[in-house]
Design a protein around this motif. Sequence first.
Motif, mmCIF file in Angstrom:
data_model
loop_
_atom_site.group_PDB
_atom_site.id
_atom_site.type_symbol
_atom_site.label_atom_id
_atom_site.label_comp_id
_atom_site.label_asym_id
_atom_site.label_seq_id
_atom_site.Cartn_x
_atom_site.Cartn_y
_atom_site.Cartn_z
ATOM 1 N N LEU A 29 4.097 -3.570 19.095
ATOM 2 C CA LEU A 29 3.625 -4.370 17.965
ATOM 3 C C LEU A 29 2.660 -3.544 17.136
ATOM 4 O O LEU A 29 1.971 -2.668 17.656
ATOM 5 N N ALA A 30 2.606 -3.833 15.862
ATOM 6 C CA ALA A 30 1.665 -3.163 14.966
ATOM 7 C C ALA A 30 1.260 -4.114 13.857
ATOM 8 O O ALA A 30 2.084 -4.892 13.351
ATOM 9 N N VAL A 31 -0.019 -4.063 13.497
ATOM 10 C CA VAL A 31 -0.504 -4.828 12.348
ATOM 11 C C VAL A 31 -0.137 -4.046 11.101
ATOM 12 O O VAL A 31 -0.620 -2.934 10.884
ATOM 13 N N LYS A 32 0.710 -4.627 10.260
ATOM 14 C CA LYS A 32 1.176 -3.949 9.049
ATOM 15 C C LYS A 32 0.202 -4.255 7.915
ATOM 16 O O LYS A 32 0.478 -5.051 7.027
ATOM 17 N N ALA A 33 -0.943 -3.573 7.973
ATOM 18 C CA ALA A 33 -1.991 -3.850 6.987
ATOM 19 C C ALA A 33 -1.561 -3.461 5.587
ATOM 20 O O ALA A 33 -1.847 -4.176 4.612
ATOM 21 N N VAL A 34 -0.901 -2.313 5.447
ATOM 22 C CA VAL A 34 -0.348 -1.862 4.174
ATOM 23 C C VAL A 34 1.106 -1.512 4.446
ATOM 24 O O VAL A 34 1.395 -0.731 5.349
ATOM 25 N N ASP A 35 2.008 -2.076 3.659
ATOM 26 C CA ASP A 35 3.427 -1.955 4.014
ATOM 27 C C ASP A 35 4.291 -1.544 2.828
ATOM 28 O O ASP A 35 5.209 -2.241 2.430
ATOM 29 N N GLY A 36 3.956 -0.385 2.253
ATOM 30 C CA GLY A 36 4.753 0.150 1.163
ATOM 31 C C GLY A 36 4.131 -0.108 -0.192
ATOM 32 O O GLY A 36 4.577 -0.978 -0.939
ATOM 33 N N VAL A 37 3.085 0.665 -0.527
ATOM 34 C CA VAL A 37 2.324 0.452 -1.765
ATOM 35 C C VAL A 37 2.436 1.679 -2.654
ATOM 36 O O VAL A 37 2.294 2.805 -2.187
ATOM 37 N N ASP A 38 2.693 1.439 -3.935
ATOM 38 C CA ASP A 38 2.682 2.482 -4.961
ATOM 39 C C ASP A 38 1.566 2.162 -5.954
ATOM 40 O O ASP A 38 1.464 1.031 -6.443
ATOM 41 N N LEU A 39 0.734 3.178 -6.250
ATOM 42 C CA LEU A 39 -0.353 3.004 -7.207
ATOM 43 C C LEU A 39 -0.541 4.290 -7.996
ATOM 44 O O LEU A 39 -0.293 5.390 -7.474
ATOM 45 N N THR A 40 -0.999 4.159 -9.228
ATOM 46 C CA THR A 40 -1.436 5.314 -10.010
ATOM 47 C C THR A 40 -2.736 4.959 -10.705
ATOM 48 O O THR A 40 -2.963 3.797 -11.085
ATOM 49 N N LEU A 41 -3.584 5.964 -10.861
ATOM 50 C CA LEU A 41 -4.875 5.762 -11.512
ATOM 51 C C LEU A 41 -5.220 7.028 -12.282
ATOM 52 O O LEU A 41 -5.179 8.130 -11.728
ATOM 53 N N HIS A 42 -5.553 6.873 -13.561
ATOM 54 C CA HIS A 42 -5.878 8.006 -14.417
ATOM 55 C C HIS A 42 -7.387 8.162 -14.571
ATOM 56 O O HIS A 42 -8.145 7.201 -14.411
ATOM 57 N N THR A 43 -7.808 9.346 -14.896
ATOM 58 C CA THR A 43 -9.211 9.627 -15.145
ATOM 59 C C THR A 43 -9.740 8.727 -16.261
ATOM 60 O O THR A 43 -9.092 8.558 -17.295
ATOM 61 N N GLY A 44 -10.919 8.155 -16.042
ATOM 62 C CA GLY A 44 -11.525 7.291 -17.043
ATOM 63 C C GLY A 44 -11.077 5.853 -16.974
ATOM 64 O O GLY A 44 -11.577 5.022 -17.741
ATOM 65 N N GLN A 45 -10.175 5.513 -16.060
ATOM 66 C CA GLN A 45 -9.698 4.150 -15.910
ATOM 67 C C GLN A 45 -10.368 3.458 -14.740
ATOM 68 O O GLN A 45 -10.873 4.104 -13.820
#
Length: 330
Positions: A29-45
């Motif tokens: 068993l495993a706790v699926k705390a994060v399960d396939g996340v895509d993110l982008t973040l630019h400088t100044g944002q």
Amino acid sequence: MIPEAEPLLSVQGLKVHYPVRHGWRGKPLAVKAVDGVDLTLHTGQCLGLVGESGCGKSSIAQALLGLVPATEGVIRLDGHEITGTAKVPAMALARSAQMVFQDPMSSLNPRQTIREILSGPLRLHGMTDRAEREARVAEMLSLVGMAPEVASRYPHEFSGGQRQRLCIARALILRPKLVICDEPVSALDVSIRAQIINLLLELKDRLGIALLLISHDLGVVEHMSDRIAVMYLGRIVEEGGWREIFTAPAHPYTRALISAIPDPMHRDRAPARLGGEIPSPLSPPEGCAFHPRCPLAMPRCHSGGGPEFTRISADHRARCHLLQTGNPHV
């Protein structure tokens, strides 16, 4: 602000699973705390990451800082890979990303003076000249609105808002490009919150850094964020510019969160209540993870691997089968 071609932070397919003892008949068993996340973040944002407690927001922050290993996925920060065998060393990562924690008192060493707290990272990262360290400490204190003379005092001698200013100074002392703020004002008095929020926004613009704001307070997120990502049970269910998210939320979960924001101008407006309990990340439901609580769930939502993202506009997308069917009531 026009985003750069290359984002400062890029997260692709991130999974963070926490193994637990074997379950029935030895099944792992495993706790699926994060399960396939895509993110982008630019400088100044500023990217706001929102969702109920336990949805995986803090696990993403810890994975970005290298504090917990990523089970799968790729994280790239400032052109360097954090995951995999070729990941950037921890010392180099600390110079690129720092964190402001929720409770300023528990994140400051009560046995050290402010000078020791702020100069410690500088010594650790090779700044051997004492005069140079003293100048950097004075600069950071002034930057967060504190007098340099307070450097000889201890954390317990300050108010909660002052301690959070000191935590922000510590996060900035190495001049990182990304600062992760995990509920930075939730432990403060209401009268102080606006000061800290405005300070973070001022520093973002003045220093040209990027902020990842983790919060369940959508009022704070609306005020600070350029873009917003909404999490539910380890996955992003909606993402877009703050104006699109707050004026035209596409996912039923996002609409429920926004309707729960206190609005003194519309006291008679009842929030959209969600039934049921949040499913366990040990055994998330099949299909759309939100379907046990969704008032608009249909048979298609109960099976399969869950909905994929549907693009609503150039900078707005959401995971919902109703969007794919073109249902006008979604």
